[in-house]
Design an enzyme around this catalytic site. Structure first.
Site, PDB file in Angstrom:
ATOM      1  N   ASP A  93       0.959  -1.109  -0.033  1.00 55.61           N
ATOM      2  CA  ASP A  93       0.078  -0.026  -0.202  1.00 55.61           C
ATOM      3  C   ASP A  93       0.949   1.300  -0.188  1.00 55.61           C
ATOM      4  OD1 ASP A  93      -2.280   2.028   0.531  1.00 55.61           O
ATOM      5  OD2 ASP A  93      -1.633   1.796   2.658  1.00 55.61           O
ATOM      6  N   ASP A 147      -0.281   4.982   0.929  1.00 54.98           N
ATOM      7  CA  ASP A 147      -0.368   6.187   1.858  1.00 54.98           C
ATOM      8  C   ASP A 147      -0.571   5.560   3.332  1.00 54.98           C
ATOM      9  OD1 ASP A 147      -0.991   8.546   0.296  1.00 54.98           O
ATOM     10  OD2 ASP A 147      -2.502   7.089  -0.573  1.00 54.98           O
ATOM     11  N   GLY A 182     -10.010  10.342  -2.233  1.00 54.21           N
ATOM     12  CA  GLY A 182     -10.174  11.538  -2.127  1.00 54.21           C
ATOM     13  C   GLY A 182     -11.381  12.519  -2.565  1.00 54.21           C
ATOM     14  N   THR A 231      -2.821   0.608  -4.434  1.00 50.88           N
ATOM     15  CA  THR A 231      -3.423   1.972  -3.562  1.00 50.88           C
ATOM     16  C   THR A 231      -4.546   2.309  -4.230  1.00 50.88           C
ATOM     17  OG1 THR A 231      -2.743   4.040  -2.932  1.00 50.88           O
ATOM     18  CG2 THR A 231      -1.889   3.243  -5.133  1.00 50.88           C
ATOM     19  N   THR A 232      -5.043   3.022  -3.027  1.00 46.74           N
ATOM     20  CA  THR A 232      -6.476   3.570  -3.635  1.00 46.74           C
ATOM     21  C   THR A 232      -6.378   5.045  -4.016  1.00 46.74           C
ATOM     22  OG1 THR A 232      -8.093   2.374  -2.107  1.00 46.74           O
ATOM     23  CG2 THR A 232      -8.083   4.909  -2.060  1.00 46.74           C
ATOM     24  N   THR A 233      -4.931   5.574  -3.965  1.00 46.98           N
ATOM     25  CA  THR A 233      -4.622   6.929  -4.268  1.00 46.98           C
ATOM     26  C   THR A 233      -4.615   6.863  -6.145  1.00 46.98           C
ATOM     27  OG1 THR A 233      -3.777   9.044  -3.649  1.00 46.98           O
ATOM     28  CG2 THR A 233      -2.203   6.976  -4.183  1.00 46.98           C
ATOM     29  N   SER A 234      -4.325   8.327  -6.344  1.00 45.00           N
ATOM     30  CA  SER A 234      -4.190   8.245  -7.871  1.00 45.00           C
ATOM     31  C   SER A 234      -2.935   8.128  -8.311  1.00 45.00           C
ATOM     32  CB  SER A 234      -4.690   9.759  -8.292  1.00 45.00           C
ATOM     33  OG  SER A 234      -5.720  10.185  -7.339  1.00 45.00           O
ATOM     34  N   ASN A 250      -0.116  10.785  -8.140  1.00 42.88           N
ATOM     35  CA  ASN A 250       0.507  10.677  -6.626  1.00 42.88           C
ATOM     36  C   ASN A 250       1.716   9.954  -6.206  1.00 42.88           C
ATOM     37  OD1 ASN A 250      -1.293  12.847  -6.162  1.00 42.88           O
ATOM     38  ND2 ASN A 250      -2.769  11.446  -5.210  1.00 42.88           N
TER      39      ASN A 250
HETATM   40  C1  XBP Z   1      -5.333   6.191   1.028  1.00 43.42           C
HETATM   41  C2  XBP Z   1      -6.546   6.821   0.310  1.00 43.42           C
HETATM   42  C3  XBP Z   1      -6.604   8.037  -0.588  1.00 43.42           C
HETATM   43  C4  XBP Z   1      -5.673   8.992   0.000  1.00 43.42           C
HETATM   44  C5  XBP Z   1      -5.927  10.427  -0.851  1.00 43.42           C
HETATM   45  O1  XBP Z   1      -5.133   5.256  -0.074  1.00 43.42           O
HETATM   46  O2  XBP Z   1      -7.771   6.537   1.017  1.00 43.42           O
HETATM   47  O3  XBP Z   1      -7.952   8.236  -0.741  1.00 43.42           O
HETATM   48  O4  XBP Z   1      -6.113   9.526   1.309  1.00 43.42           O
HETATM   49  O5  XBP Z   1      -5.573  10.155  -2.137  1.00 43.42           O
HETATM   50  P1  XBP Z   1      -4.008   3.817   0.233  1.00 43.42           P
HETATM   51  P2  XBP Z   1      -6.614  10.499  -3.362  1.00 43.42           P
HETATM   52  O6  XBP Z   1      -4.099   3.650   1.789  1.00 43.42           O
HETATM   53  O7  XBP Z   1      -4.735   2.692  -0.451  1.00 43.42           O
HETATM   54  O8  XBP Z   1      -2.891   4.372  -0.522  1.00 43.42           O
HETATM   55  O9  XBP Z   1      -7.094  12.004  -3.068  1.00 43.42           O
HETATM   56  O10 XBP Z   1      -5.742  10.334  -4.783  1.00 43.42           O
HETATM   57  O11 XBP Z   1      -7.577   9.283  -3.401  1.00 43.42           O
HETATM   58 MG    MG Z   2      -2.830   3.143   3.493  1.00 42.11          MG
END
Ligand code: XBP
Ligand code: MG
Length: 249
Positions: A19, A21, A63, A131-134, A137
């Site tokens: 992961d 973040d 996000g 990951t769930t982020t973009s 990033n």
């Molecule tokens: C964590 C998330 C993301 C980040 C923000 O993802 O939930 O939404 O907080 O990034 P992970 P975005 O722990 O799976 O990496 O604004 O790009 O969604």
């Molecule tokens: Mg995380």
């Protein structure tokens, strides 16, 4: 032990899936949160997510989804028909601010993350990101903080590939498919209960490395819960992995 489990167990650990973040880096409090607030200010909104409120909002993965949730609960004056477009616009601005913060060095890797990636690569383990982020990033973080390792990740799966956010297992299933590995041949590294649930729903043995935002969450189902990855060796990871692949079947 059935035939499938026996193959997985004989092969042992083949890949680590990280992961991002909260796991590879402390991105949330001083990265994403600050970027959201800057995007709100750019758009002339007087919204401000302080450290504690942001911790509550982290219950919503993604996000754009987090902004939408906030609009629904705290900005009910905004017409329903405008909310989705507004959340998209704010999220795009937020991503630009986040990338800038990463480029400026405001986001730090967590203890042990870089070393573990180095050791795994040197030992021939395959590496992936779920990951769930973009994607923008992740690219910024790898370029700034792990430039030598950026090419070592065979699969980098983000919200761009798997729109169903954690705890949905979509992003982990995507990674397994691209790696061509069974879940039992991998180990996921996660920092949150949502992430743990996603990896476990895909059948992947998972270790948790907690941070200030996630420490008190429910990590049942994790192989082990650690404060950070600082003292973790590959030998230890392989031993944990072997213990679960043998006990599951
Ligand atoms: C964590 C998330 C993301 C980040 C923000 O993802 O939930 O939404 O907080 O990034 P992970 P975005 O722990 O799976 O990496 O604004 O790009 O969604
Ligand atoms: Mg995380």
């Amino acid at each position: 032990m059935n035939a499938f489990a026996s193959i997985a167990s004989e092969r042992g650990l083949r890949a680590l899936i990280f992961d991002v973040d909260g796991t590879l880096a402390d991105t949330e409090r001083d990265g994403h949160r600050v970027a959201f607030n800057r995007a709100f200010a750019d758009a002339g909104r007087d919204w401000h997510w302080d450290v504690a409120r942001y911790g509550e909002l982290l219950a919503v993965a993604g996000g754009r989804e987090r902004i939408l949730h906030f609009i629904d609960s705290d900005a009910a004056d905004i017409p329903l028909a405008q909310r989705d477009a507004l959340a998209r616009e704010l999220h795009a601005r937020k991503t630009a601010h986040y990338v800038q913060l990463v480029d400026m060095g405001e986001v730090r890797l967590r203890p042990g993350a870089a070393r573990l990636i180095d050791d795994a690569h040197a030992a021939g383990l395959r590496l992936a990101i779920a990951t769930t982020t973009s994607r923008a990033n992740v690219d910024a973080l790898l370029a700034h903080s792990l430039p030598a390792a950026a090419d070592w990740f065979e699969v980098i799966a983000t919200a761009d590939d798997a729109p169903n956010k954690k705890p949905d297992p979509q992003v982990y299933r995507y990674v397994l498919n691209r790696l061509g590995l069974h879940a039992e041949e991998c180990l996921a590294v996660e920092d949150s209960a949502l992430g743990l649930r996603a990896a476990r729903a895909a059948g992947i043995p998972t270790i948790a490395t907690v941070n200030d935002y996630t420490r008190d969450q429910d990590f049942s189902g994790a192989l082990v819960v650690l404060d950070d990855l600082g003292a973790i060796s590959l030998t230890q990871l392989r031993a944990w992995h072997a213990s679960i692949t043998q006990s599951i079947f």
